[in-house]
Design an enzyme around this catalytic site. Sequence first.
Site, mmCIF file in Angstrom:
data_model
loop_
_atom_site.group_PDB
_atom_site.id
_atom_site.type_symbol
_atom_site.label_atom_id
_atom_site.label_comp_id
_atom_site.label_asym_id
_atom_site.label_seq_id
_atom_site.Cartn_x
_atom_site.Cartn_y
_atom_site.Cartn_z
ATOM 1 C CE1 TYR A 214 -0.652 52.854 26.030
ATOM 2 C CE2 TYR A 214 1.314 51.177 25.436
ATOM 3 C CZ TYR A 214 0.731 51.768 26.027
ATOM 4 O OH TYR A 214 1.728 52.483 26.899
ATOM 5 C CG ASP B 60 23.616 32.844 7.170
ATOM 6 O OD1 ASP B 60 24.570 32.926 7.675
ATOM 7 O OD2 ASP B 60 23.940 31.042 6.742
#
Length: 285
Positions: free
Chosen positions: A104, A60
Amino acid sequence: MAGAPARYLVFFQYFGTRYSGVMETKSDQALVGVQNYLEKAVAQLRPSAPVKFHISSRTDRGVHALANAAHLDIQRAPGRPPFTGAQLLQGLNHHLRPEPIRTYVYRLLLGCAHRSQIPVFEQDLCWAPPGGPLDIAAMRAAGQLLLGTHDFSTFRSPRAGAAAPSPVRTLQLLQLRPGRGLLGQQRLHRGLEFWEVKVKSKSFLYRQVRRMVGALVAVGQGRMAPGQLRELLELRDPRALPPHATAPPQGLFLHSVEYGPADLAPPSVPAEEELCGLSREESVT
């Protein structure tokens, strides 16, 4: 005439935190399964038919694996021999390499009542939003809502179109911090404040950074509440963000691209064209 497909048994490990589990899921979800990545990698080897991983043990979301297993059948083009075990291993690992991380920085200049007040050596190197000071605390609170893995459709350009890649991205960092003039002459910038929005991810959508910065500035100006960014994110609609909310390009800088050791390693045999199902003769153009 094509021969029978070759069957392989593979063992693989994964760090489950970044996946929805091991089994395949729809590709437009925020987190997808390990199987999605495995089948995308084997497709890069150019089999003549789609390849399915038949996984032995289901895990899971968030669960790790030291040695899960799967079998797969690979049909190659007529005249192409089956991959050896070593070729398949190397080919899959090659196409499962982590993407480089891109950072950035977007530069903001506060305190300018008019564009003429922007210092000469900062012209076209920052954005001076109109309207006075910004609420930095509100912008930081709003930025936290964008962190993590999301469908960033709202923050990509409407020009991207339906043929654009998956809008799901993982934003690893969004930091709003004090900046400085590029020449470091702070005494010439009295009354002005430089701020930087620093973002980091493996990849960004077209104009995603500029649209996120524009939305953050709208929050700082009081035109939008921090919680509205979550609402915009959940809309998953590029048209939900007004066109004027996109920050201009001149303040945006690509700061760095981080590569891991595997990305810098020299190529090894078998050659890349063989891993992609091409002979050396076929690869020459």
